[in-house]
Write a protein that holds these residues in place. Structure first.
Motif, PDB file in Angstrom:
ATOM      1  N   LEU A 120       0.873  -7.319  -8.483  1.00  0.00           N
ATOM      2  CA  LEU A 120       1.592  -7.099  -7.219  1.00  0.00           C
ATOM      3  C   LEU A 120       2.842  -6.233  -7.401  1.00  0.00           C
ATOM      4  CD1 LEU A 120       1.294 -10.766  -5.914  1.00  0.00           C
ATOM      5  CD2 LEU A 120      -0.179  -8.815  -5.358  1.00  0.00           C
ATOM      6  N   VAL A 121       3.031  -5.726  -8.613  1.00  0.00           N
ATOM      7  CA  VAL A 121       4.223  -4.910  -8.906  1.00  0.00           C
ATOM      8  C   VAL A 121       3.881  -3.442  -8.731  1.00  0.00           C
ATOM      9  CG1 VAL A 121       5.875  -4.242 -10.690  1.00  0.00           C
ATOM     10  CG2 VAL A 121       5.131  -6.633 -10.501  1.00  0.00           C
ATOM     11  N   ALA A 165       5.013   1.134   3.310  1.00  0.00           N
ATOM     12  CA  ALA A 165       3.641   0.619   3.332  1.00  0.00           C
ATOM     13  C   ALA A 165       3.051   0.698   4.738  1.00  0.00           C
ATOM     14  CB  ALA A 165       3.619  -0.821   2.839  1.00  0.00           C
ATOM     15  N   ALA A 166       3.910   0.684   5.758  1.00  0.00           N
ATOM     16  CA  ALA A 166       3.426   0.715   7.140  1.00  0.00           C
ATOM     17  C   ALA A 166       3.244   2.133   7.669  1.00  0.00           C
ATOM     18  CB  ALA A 166       4.408  -0.036   8.046  1.00  0.00           C
ATOM     19  N   ASN A 209       1.650   8.440   2.900  1.00  0.00           N
ATOM     20  CA  ASN A 209       0.537   8.649   1.983  1.00  0.00           C
ATOM     21  C   ASN A 209      -0.080  10.033   2.112  1.00  0.00           C
ATOM     22  OD1 ASN A 209      -0.805   7.397  -0.111  1.00  0.00           O
ATOM     23  ND2 ASN A 209      -2.550   6.844   1.153  1.00  0.00           N
ATOM     24  N   LEU A 210       0.184  10.702   3.236  1.00  0.00           N
ATOM     25  CA  LEU A 210      -0.461  11.989   3.499  1.00  0.00           C
ATOM     26  C   LEU A 210       0.426  13.174   3.141  1.00  0.00           C
ATOM     27  CD1 LEU A 210      -1.981  11.174   7.015  1.00  0.00           C
ATOM     28  CD2 LEU A 210      -3.179  11.254   4.832  1.00  0.00           C
ATOM     29  N   GLN A 222       0.841  -1.201   0.000  1.00  0.00           N
ATOM     30  CA  GLN A 222       0.000   0.000   0.000  1.00  0.00           C
ATOM     31  C   GLN A 222       0.877   1.253   0.000  1.00  0.00           C
ATOM     32  OE1 GLN A 222      -2.521  -0.280   3.454  1.00  0.00           O
ATOM     33  NE2 GLN A 222      -0.851  -0.011   4.904  1.00  0.00           N
ATOM     34  N   HIS A 223       0.278   2.369  -0.408  1.00  0.00           N
ATOM     35  CA  HIS A 223       0.924   3.680  -0.532  1.00  0.00           C
ATOM     36  C   HIS A 223       1.787   3.797  -1.788  1.00  0.00           C
ATOM     37  CE1 HIS A 223       0.682   3.759   4.175  1.00  0.00           C
ATOM     38  NE2 HIS A 223      -0.499   3.900   3.591  1.00  0.00           N
ATOM     39  N   PHE A 224       1.721   2.807  -2.671  1.00  0.00           N
ATOM     40  CA  PHE A 224       2.432   2.892  -3.952  1.00  0.00           C
ATOM     41  C   PHE A 224       1.421   2.707  -5.080  1.00  0.00           C
ATOM     42  CE2 PHE A 224       5.719   1.587  -1.013  1.00  0.00           C
ATOM     43  CZ  PHE A 224       6.833   2.280  -1.431  1.00  0.00           C
TER      44      PHE A 224
END
Ligand code: FES
Length: 252
Positions: free
Chosen positions: A106-107, A161-162, A167-168, A98-100
């Motif tokens: 899955l790439v 991702a964590a 993301n913000l 996540q965040h990408f």
């Protein structure tokens, strides 16, 4: 579970080129259950035996290359580093980090991360470069111990991702890049700390970190990016204070 014969994997599928107008979907695959298989083995089995169009990255299968990161049941994990047996009875949901942005299935797209990596100047910097015949820049074991932990990063991007800030805040360089900056700041051979703090010491960069600590929790190499970032904040604060009391080149 000894009598487990097969395990279900629900894998995120999306191909922007082929499915531009379609929503992403989850395809369900029943894979053979093997006690010794890691999640990556199951994904490779699907690609080899069932669906060759499935796209994912991997290389070493031993937790070194950092390319097999993905979300496994909602957590960022190296898929070569988690066993299927830990997800019995399933199903196991597999998604891109996540965040990408997703390139295919899955790439994920790494370009933004590579730009952030460049931003922190992750290399030794000094003005007085010696010629090879003058010998190496020696370093004691104690000096190396200062940064060694931070140098173990494999750029797997699980920490991105964590991290809830990634993301913000688009300007935030992210945990791995900042930990790498601190790795060079702590290297006795380096003289580039001032340049790095200048480049990423701002409100939305270094100070974007809110010390949630998820990056350190998910790091498969125990790099402790959260700790590295807090140490760098301390350096930035000292620099700010020195510039305040000694405006002309203090801290350089
Ligand atoms: Fe290299 Fe997983 S395949 S870290």
């Amino acid at each position: 579970m000894a009598d487990q014969q097969r395990l279900a994997l629900e894998i995120f599928r999306y191909d922007p080129e082929a499915d531009a107008n379609a929503a992403p979907r989850y395809d369900r695959y029943e894979v053979p259950y093997r006690e010794h298989w890691v999640v990556l083995d199951a994904i490779n089995w699907i690609k080899d035996e069932v669906d060759g169009t499935l796209a994912h990255r991997w290389s070493c299968r031993m937790g070194v290359c950092g390319s097999c990161g993905m979300m496994v049941n909602g957590e960022p994990r190296l898929s070569c580093n988690v066993f299927l047996r830990d997800y019995v009875p399933g199903p196991v949901r597999i998604e891109p980090l996540q965040h990408f942005a997703v390139e295919k299935d899955l790439v994920v797209d790494l370009e933004g991360f590579m730009r952030k990596l460049e931003q922190v100047k992750p290399y030794l910097m000094r003005d007085d470069v010696e010629r090879p015949e003058q010998g190496p820049y020696n370093q004691t074991p104690a000096q190396m111990a200062q940064y060694h932990e931070h140098s173990m990063c494999i750029n797997c991007m699980l920490c991105y991702a964590a991290c809830p800030v990634v993301n913000l805040e688009p300007a935030f360089p992210g945990p791995a890049a900042l930990a790498l900056a601190q790795r060079y700041n702590l290297d006795s051979r380096d003289r580039g700390k001032e340049h790095r703090l200048e480049a990423v010491g701002g409100e939305h960069e270094l100070w974007g970190c809110t010390f949630v600590g998820e990056c350190t929790d998910v790091c498969p190499k125990n790099v402790d990016p959260a700790g590295a970032i807090q140490k760098m904040k301390l350096e930035a604060t000292k620099r700010w204070y020195l510039h305040l009391v000694q405006p002309k080149g203090a801290g350089r």
